[in-house]
Design an enzyme around this catalytic site. Sequence first.
Site, PDB file in Angstrom:
ATOM      1  N   ARG A 179       0.837  -1.202   0.000  1.00 31.94           N
ATOM      2  CA  ARG A 179       0.000   0.000   0.000  1.00 31.94           C
ATOM      3  C   ARG A 179       0.871   1.252   0.000  1.00 31.94           C
ATOM      4  NH1 ARG A 179      -3.810   0.606   4.506  1.00 31.94           N
ATOM      5  NH2 ARG A 179      -4.714   2.202   3.156  1.00 31.94           N
ATOM      6  N   CYS A 238      -0.276   6.719   8.887  1.00 27.57           N
ATOM      7  CA  CYS A 238      -0.611   5.419   8.309  1.00 27.57           C
ATOM      8  C   CYS A 238      -1.707   5.678   7.286  1.00 27.57           C
ATOM      9  CB  CYS A 238      -1.034   4.431   9.398  1.00 27.57           C
ATOM     10  SG  CYS A 238      -2.333   5.053  10.496  1.00 27.57           S
TER      11      CYS A 238
END
Length: 291
Positions: A179, A238
């Site tokens: 990701r 994040c």
Amino acid sequence: MFSTLISVAQLAARPVGSTVLIDCRHQLPDPAYGRRVYAEGHLPGAHFLHLDDDLSGPRTGRNGRHPLPDVGALALTLGELGIGPDTQVVAYDDAGGMFAARAWWLLRWLGHAAVAVLDGGLPAWQAAGLPLDCAVPARHSGGGFLLRPALEFTLDADALLACLADPQLRLIDARAANRFAGQDETLDPVGGHIPGALNRFFQLNLAEGGGFKPASRLAEEWTALLAGQPAASAIHQCGSGVTACHNLLALAHAGLGGGRLYPGSWSEWCADPARPLATGPACLSGAWTLP
């Protein structure tokens, strides 16, 4: 006082009623999961707090998937759980602390130092042969939680944008490597990462079996990643400000201190097309890549 991690043995040895337990179980693809498994069985006396409803604030579409909750509303909720100024709080989940670390960080953000994450979580509790319960504890009316000076700190997107060009910046992204690189993105509409970020997947903080690595091992790994910069100067993010708290917990457990959280994280950052983005693996000074 336990302020980072508490073992199953240490928690089981505490007198009944001396600790407020918070069940933080959650699954991002299945928001009903936590309440469902809590009803099926939880640590005796534990309260349940939901990531979306209790540990996050309202979403606007531009402030990330898990914006910080309103301070007053969160303090009221914590007071209803019976958390007073000196109450020991223990948060747990069944995902290696992925969600419990968010509760840990939030309580410290409100100035409460006596909060820890159950190392190994519910799986470790069950592996020790300890019981679960289905009873829902009563909540208290009125306040009782004491707001004190913050023990954790944040910065917003504009402040982060202003310091991206600083060569000493250590911006740590807690998402999985794919990701971070902009591959296989399923949670946010845009793939990639904030330019200059380094990738430290939060699960690297864990040993085999699901508990945290020893403090000395974490200190070694994080010192290498920070490459000469103090942990307190790092910025953590994040996907939505949740698993970055796991990295901050690992740093605290390692004795290195924390750093600041960018709560909106990638889900807020990528909502504004004017903000820069990057793809590809993390690299420090063109030469070092975290495995």
